[in-house]
Design a protein around this motif. Structure first.
Motif, PDB file in Angstrom:
ATOM      1  N   GLU A  42      15.005  34.024  53.806  1.00 49.80           N
ATOM      2  CA  GLU A  42      16.045  33.336  54.570  1.00 49.80           C
ATOM      3  C   GLU A  42      16.521  32.131  53.757  1.00 49.80           C
ATOM      4  N   THR A  50      24.040  32.511  62.893  1.00 44.51           N
ATOM      5  CA  THR A  50      24.726  32.675  64.183  1.00 44.51           C
ATOM      6  C   THR A  50      23.753  32.713  65.350  1.00 44.51           C
ATOM      7  N   THR A  51      22.532  33.177  65.081  1.00 45.42           N
ATOM      8  CA  THR A  51      21.624  33.501  66.181  1.00 45.42           C
ATOM      9  C   THR A  51      21.326  32.334  67.113  1.00 45.42           C
ATOM     10  N   LEU A  57      22.815  36.874  76.495  1.00 43.89           N
ATOM     11  CA  LEU A  57      22.975  37.938  77.496  1.00 43.89           C
ATOM     12  C   LEU A  57      22.393  39.245  76.966  1.00 43.89           C
ATOM     13  N   VAL A 181      18.866  34.432  48.514  1.00 46.85           N
ATOM     14  CA  VAL A 181      18.958  35.517  47.530  1.00 46.85           C
ATOM     15  C   VAL A 181      20.259  35.287  46.776  1.00 46.85           C
ATOM     16  N   GLU A 326      30.854  34.136  64.591  1.00 47.36           N
ATOM     17  CA  GLU A 326      30.150  35.416  64.751  1.00 47.36           C
ATOM     18  C   GLU A 326      30.942  36.481  63.996  1.00 47.36           C
ATOM     19  N   ILE A 356      22.121  39.933  69.879  1.00 48.19           N
ATOM     20  CA  ILE A 356      20.833  39.658  70.536  1.00 48.19           C
ATOM     21  C   ILE A 356      20.416  40.905  71.332  1.00 48.19           C
ATOM     22  N   GLN A 357      21.359  41.445  72.068  1.00 49.14           N
ATOM     23  CA  GLN A 357      21.025  42.593  72.918  1.00 49.14           C
ATOM     24  C   GLN A 357      20.871  43.896  72.116  1.00 49.14           C
TER      25      GLN A 357
HETATM   26  C1  LIG Z   1      29.152  31.760  71.014  1.00 48.19           C
HETATM   27  C2  LIG Z   1      28.357  33.003  70.823  1.00 48.19           C
HETATM   28  C3  LIG Z   1      27.740  33.591  71.905  1.00 48.19           C
HETATM   29  C4  LIG Z   1      26.994  34.756  71.733  1.00 48.19           C
HETATM   30  N1  LIG Z   1      26.379  35.332  72.818  1.00 48.19           N
HETATM   31  C5  LIG Z   1      25.676  36.486  72.669  1.00 48.19           C
HETATM   32  C6  LIG Z   1      25.040  37.086  73.781  1.00 48.19           C
HETATM   33  O1  LIG Z   1      25.093  36.566  74.893  1.00 48.19           O
HETATM   34  N2  LIG Z   1      24.366  38.262  73.597  1.00 48.19           N
HETATM   35  C7  LIG Z   1      24.298  38.850  72.372  1.00 48.19           C
HETATM   36  O2  LIG Z   1      23.699  39.921  72.281  1.00 48.19           O
HETATM   37  N3  LIG Z   1      24.879  38.270  71.302  1.00 48.19           N
HETATM   38  C8  LIG Z   1      25.561  37.108  71.415  1.00 48.19           C
HETATM   39  N4  LIG Z   1      26.162  36.533  70.335  1.00 48.19           N
HETATM   40  C9  LIG Z   1      26.083  37.235  69.046  1.00 48.19           C
HETATM   41  C10 LIG Z   1      24.788  36.974  68.317  1.00 48.19           C
HETATM   42  O3  LIG Z   1      24.553  35.611  68.226  1.00 48.19           O
HETATM   43  C11 LIG Z   1      24.888  37.577  66.925  1.00 48.19           C
HETATM   44  O4  LIG Z   1      25.350  38.906  67.003  1.00 48.19           O
HETATM   45  C12 LIG Z   1      23.564  37.595  66.229  1.00 48.19           C
HETATM   46  O5  LIG Z   1      22.988  36.339  66.258  1.00 48.19           O
HETATM   47  C13 LIG Z   1      23.751  38.055  64.797  1.00 48.19           C
HETATM   48  O6  LIG Z   1      22.514  38.011  64.172  1.00 48.19           O
HETATM   49  P1  LIG Z   1      22.370  38.254  62.619  1.00 48.19           P
HETATM   50  O7  LIG Z   1      20.938  38.259  62.343  1.00 48.19           O
HETATM   51  O8  LIG Z   1      23.189  39.429  62.243  1.00 48.19           O
HETATM   52  O9  LIG Z   1      23.123  37.008  61.940  1.00 48.19           O
HETATM   53  P2  LIG Z   1      22.617  35.528  61.677  1.00 48.19           P
HETATM   54  O10 LIG Z   1      21.944  34.949  62.838  1.00 48.19           O
HETATM   55  O11 LIG Z   1      23.779  34.762  61.161  1.00 48.19           O
HETATM   56  O12 LIG Z   1      21.545  35.712  60.551  1.00 48.19           O
HETATM   57  C14 LIG Z   1      21.870  35.969  59.208  1.00 48.19           C
HETATM   58  C15 LIG Z   1      20.950  35.103  58.353  1.00 48.19           C
HETATM   59  O13 LIG Z   1      21.080  35.481  57.006  1.00 48.19           O
HETATM   60  C16 LIG Z   1      20.880  34.335  56.223  1.00 48.19           C
HETATM   61  N5  LIG Z   1      21.421  34.594  54.901  1.00 48.19           N
HETATM   62  C17 LIG Z   1      22.720  34.780  54.563  1.00 48.19           C
HETATM   63  N6  LIG Z   1      22.853  34.989  53.258  1.00 48.19           N
HETATM   64  C18 LIG Z   1      21.608  34.941  52.732  1.00 48.19           C
HETATM   65  C19 LIG Z   1      21.101  35.069  51.419  1.00 48.19           C
HETATM   66  N7  LIG Z   1      21.904  35.298  50.375  1.00 48.19           N
HETATM   67  N8  LIG Z   1      19.760  34.938  51.230  1.00 48.19           N
HETATM   68  C20 LIG Z   1      18.934  34.723  52.274  1.00 48.19           C
HETATM   69  N9  LIG Z   1      19.378  34.568  53.537  1.00 48.19           N
HETATM   70  C21 LIG Z   1      20.699  34.698  53.767  1.00 48.19           C
HETATM   71  C22 LIG Z   1      21.606  33.262  56.991  1.00 48.19           C
HETATM   72  O14 LIG Z   1      21.166  31.966  56.643  1.00 48.19           O
HETATM   73  C23 LIG Z   1      21.291  33.645  58.424  1.00 48.19           C
HETATM   74  O15 LIG Z   1      20.185  32.931  58.938  1.00 48.19           O
HETATM   75  C24 LIG Z   1      26.886  35.350  70.466  1.00 48.19           C
HETATM   76  C25 LIG Z   1      27.512  34.739  69.367  1.00 48.19           C
HETATM   77  C26 LIG Z   1      28.231  33.576  69.535  1.00 48.19           C
HETATM   78  C27 LIG Z   1      28.883  32.947  68.355  1.00 48.19           C
END
Ligand SMILES: Cc1cc2nc3c(=O)[nH]c(=O)nc-3n(C[C@H](O)[C@H](O)[C@H](O)COP(=O)(O)OP(=O)(O)OC[C@H]3O[C@@H](n4cnc5c(N)ncnc54)[C@H](O)[C@@H]3O)c2cc1C
Length: 817
Positions: A42, A50-51, A57, A181, A326, A356-357
């Protein structure tokens, strides 16, 4: 505590890039499946992308059986994660209520409730009165009703992610923060590891879970993951009188809003139809637990609907107005699977606000895919191989994601078309067809005529779950093809050529049918995996001893090309070329197609001279075109493969000659209606990599005894010996009024026997027609079928006739006439 950079290993079996909810879930599932040397890297801190700011929900009902299964598994997992890991998750099973005041939306919700029955998810259709009793804060006077899903709920996204990370570490995975990375390393077309500031780490496999960073990271090794971040908003209200901690999640799709209780406050989120793309010029390097400056002008009006639905919001305090980024994707479906461009590079990204879901299900399937070497379920709708190369373009993404976000809460009408980023791929005939009244839809970027508006009628969709405005026009096109002749533009077909000394041997090993035939023969075939599942469904035309033309669907261009490429042995003498753009395809279909085509060519088109499933180059006007006697509509007809620069000229000649014969332009809606009557299978719906040809009724296209065998043969032989588990059946509703679109439950003697894999209206059969698998255990007298099937449409069970043979022209006489 998570491991620190100093402890970095030099090797891992799997490296997961990104510590959001998706990466942590992938690591959790891999580690718990026995992969102990899993390494998650990470760049900053877990959840810091984004998480951390998600609303949390957890909905379970999605628009397809597979997606519902994955979301459902996620909820089940979160329900037990706290107990399993000792890390609180904030999981609450408070139930959800989806409410509506719109009759079409109510129909959509009821259709969803029917789908839920297929997977055994409890979903109750409720009245407006019941909604009001349950949530007195809601204005219910205008409501028609809604859905109650008792098993839905919410969780704290940060805590869930920490719990997944804890579970992963407990099972042996290493999670290292503050290690970006900087490069993914590849050699010989496969991933071999990653580079970090602390040095290189080797790996057998890498999973890109880098959220909104994934597109750039993937592009650096030539992998296409089209996604882009958008601003995404919610507001936190305080001091709401009467706010109950037991409040179910409320979704008012009509008001593009959701409502969620959170520690004495209320989170209200919105899904606007004109979202604002974010980070187009790059994501700031130091992005970590960051927010985006709120654009009040944009956001304030979006809350109007929510305030009307919950009047208490008018006077409530705004505690926080939040905006975070997001990722959204061109078709609002996430990306999972193995990248076709690079071996052992997996992707799980582009979560469209449901990360999340979805994380539990995604972690599970990606982990199984890596461990077993193939997807554990039919994941085509979210498979990263569905993406076209151009979809990674910034201009395209900027325009499309501004629409994608809103589609989460928009009506999911059948045949609904995207409005943004259109006109990306056009057939040479595009403008002519538009002049002829075409209403174009979009598929894989192609503009394709779906139906033709008669003179004086606007070529625009008016959507509905009932008969849409084009229904009768399309019916007329359908009838013209059945009774006379219709012209289809099928230029969007993906077309490949395989050429070389070893082409026949290589292709015959990949095809289940025998393609080592004489020049000029067309063979309908499937490509199977080693388990016997159908990877592709296409036609192969032998052009010469050492040359083949492969024609497949527009949507599977990338997937099928890479499947074949991956199965060409390194020492084989043959070259695969994608020639999609080199040819337009004009299809003339119907009993009068011979007369029309014959009036334009000196070639002899008589049945004996030009039989079914043969192909030949013929003169047509100034052009030399490849005429292939094959059909997807169940009538006499030819597909004409025309060099691109000749396509308009050839079309003009056909249309001029067609006047005398009342040639009709026909669109893809008519094509689908025609094919389903003939029970022609549609790959991606009726047949997938989880379905076998024998169960799909495609045994006629499997040549067990051909020399050299074929991939999947042994699996099919085993299955033949053990007996089939299910069988594809065709259904026709006895009531001509209801329409089916797929995913409807199939009932047999008060038991759910399966679900409709694809459905459409059959204008010749006079009712809706569908295909769907039924368990063989329910068909004891097979091939005789019991006569008591019903298809459930929006909660109503409609009696249906069932047949193993195509209901339209079962003997296939028309095709061979
Ligand atoms: C306002 C809002 C409300 C939401 N509400 C909901 C909800 O109610 N229910 C739901 O299911 N979803 C919801 N979501 C969506 C949800 O938050 C995202 O779909 C989810 O968090 C995405 O997760 P992820 O792991 O793909 O991305 P991220 O959480 O962004 O994780 C990606 C990670 O990769 C890391 N990274 C990037 N590049 C590199 C690299 N080169 N080397 C190492 N690490 C790296 C980043 O630092 C980051 O921590 C919401 C989003 C928003 C913005």
């Amino acid at each position: 505590m998570p491991a620190r950079a100093a402890e970095l290993p030099r090797r891992a079996s799997v490296i997961v890039i990104g510590g959001g909810v998706i990466g942590c879930s992938v690591a959790y599932h891999l580690a718990r499946s026995g992969r102990s040397d899993v390494l998650l890297l990470e760049r900053r801190q877990i959840t810091s992308g984004t998480t951390w700011h998600a609303a949390g929900l957890l909905g379970q009902l999605r628009q397809s059986v597979t997606m519902t299964n994955l979301a459902r598994y996620t909820s089940e997992l979160y329900g037990r994660l706290e107990q399993e890991t000792g890390q609180p998750t904030g999981y609450r099973r408070c139930g959800s209520l989806s409410v509506t005041a719109d009759p079409e939306r109510f129909e959509e919700l009821k259709r969803g409730a029917s789908l839920a029955k297929v997977v055994g998810l409890q979903v109750d259709v409720v009245t407006a009165k019941a909604i009001g009793e349950r949530v007195p804060l809601l204005e219910t006077s205008d409501l028609l009703g809604g859905l109650h899903i008792p098993g839905d709920g919410y969780a704290n996204p940060t805590n869930v992610t920490l719990a997944l990370a804890a579970g992963a570490r407990a099972a042996g995975a290493r999670i290292v923060e503050q290690v970006p990375v900087t490069a993914v390393r590849t050699a010989g077309g496969r991933v071999v590891g990653v580079t970090t500031e602390q040095g290189d780490i080797d790996a057998d496999c890498v999973v890109l879970c880098a959220g909104m960073w994934t597109r750039e990271l993937a592009a650096s090794i030539g992998v296409n993951v089209p996604l882009h971040a958008c601003e995404h908003y919610y507001v936190r209200f305080g001091s709401i009188e009467g706010l109950d901690s037991k409040l179910p999640i409320v979704r008012d799709y009509d008001a593009i809003s959701y409502f969620r209780y959170d520690a004495g406050e209320l989170i209200v989120g919105v899904f606007e139809p004109n979202a604002r793309p974010w980070g187009m010029d790059g994501i700031p390097d130091d992005f970590c637990f960051d927010e985006i400056a709120v654009n009040r002008e944009h956001f304030e009006p979006l809350l109007r609907g929510a305030r009307e639905r919950m009047p208490a919001l008018q006077s409530a305090d705004v505690v926080q107005l939040f905006c975070g980024p997001e990722s959204f994707t061109p078709d609002v479906r996430y990306h999972v699977g193995q990248a076709p461009e690079c071996e052992n590079c997996f992707v799980a990204a582009g979560l469209n606000s449901i990360g999340i879901q979805s994380a539990g299900g995604i972690g599970k399937v990606i982990s199984e895919w890596i461990l077993e070497g193939h997807p554990p379920a039919d994941l085509w709708e979210v498979d990263v191989r569905r993406n076209m190369p151009f979809q990674g373009n910034r201009k395209y993404l900027r325009e499309r994601v501004s629409e994608s976000l809103g589609l989460l809460y928009a009506m999911h009408y059948p045949y609904r078309q995207f409005e943004t980023a259109r006109g990306t791929r056009r057939s040479p005939l595009h403008d002519r067809l538009e002049a002829a009244g075409a209403c174009h839809g979009e598929l894989a970027g192609w503009e394709r005529p779906n139906w033709y508006a008669p003179a004086g009628v606007q070529a625009l969709y008016e959507y509905s779950y009932g008969r849409q405005n084009w229904f009768e026009y399309s019916a007329a096109e359908h009838r013209a093809v059945r009774e006379n002749v219709g012209l289809f533009d099928q230029s969007s077909f993906a077309k490949f050529r395989l050429e070389g000394r070893d082409a026949a041997r290589v292709l015959n090993r990949v095809c289940a049918n025998d393609v080592d035939v004489g020049s000029g023969r067309i063979v309908y075939t499937q490509w199977l995996n080693e388990r016997g599942g159908i990877e592709a469904d296409l036609t192969v035309t032998r052009l010469a001893e050492d040359s083949f033309l492969i024609v497949t669907a527009a949507t599977t261009e990338v997937r099928d090309f890479h499947w074949l490429k991956a199965h060409i042995p390194g020492d084989a003498h043959c070259v695969l070329t994608n020639v999609t753009s080199a040819m337009g395809v004009i299809s003339l279909m119907g009993p009068a197609s011979r007369a029309l085509l014959q009036s334009l060519t000196p070639a002899n088109l008589a049945n004996e001279a030009f039989p079914f499933a043969t192909s030949r180059e013929i003169e047509l006007g100034y052009g030399l075109v490849r005429a292939s006697r094959i059909t997807y509509v169940g009538e006499l007809g030819w597909e004409l493969y025309v060099p691109s620069e000749f396509t308009t000229g050839v079309y003009d000649e056909i249309v001029a000659a067609g006047e005398e014969l009342d040639l009709v332009h026909a669109g893809f809606h008519a094509l689908d209606s025609l094919r389903i009557e003939k029970a022609y299978r549609h790959w991606g719906h009726d047949i997938t990599d989880q379905d076998w040809p024998l169960e799909a009724g495609l045994g006629f296209a499997v040549k067990f005894d051909k020399p050299g065998g074929f991939m999947g043969r042994e699996a099919l032989l085993r299955q033949k010996e053990n007996g089939l588990a299910k069988r594809l059946v065709q259904f026709r509703l006895q009531d001509p009024r209801p329409l089916i679109y797929g995913n409807e439950p199939i009932w047999l003697r008060d038991e759910i026997a399966g679900y409709v894999t694809s459905g459409n209206y059959g204008h010749s059969l006079g009712a809706a027609v569908g295909l769907g698998y039924v368990a063989m255990s329910l068909l004891p007298d097979f091939p005789e079928l019991p006569g008591r099937f019903e298809i459930e449409v929006a909660g109503v069970r409609v009696p249906a006739e069932a047949s193993i043979r195509p209901m339209y022209d079962p003997a296939g006489k028309r095709v061979r006439s």
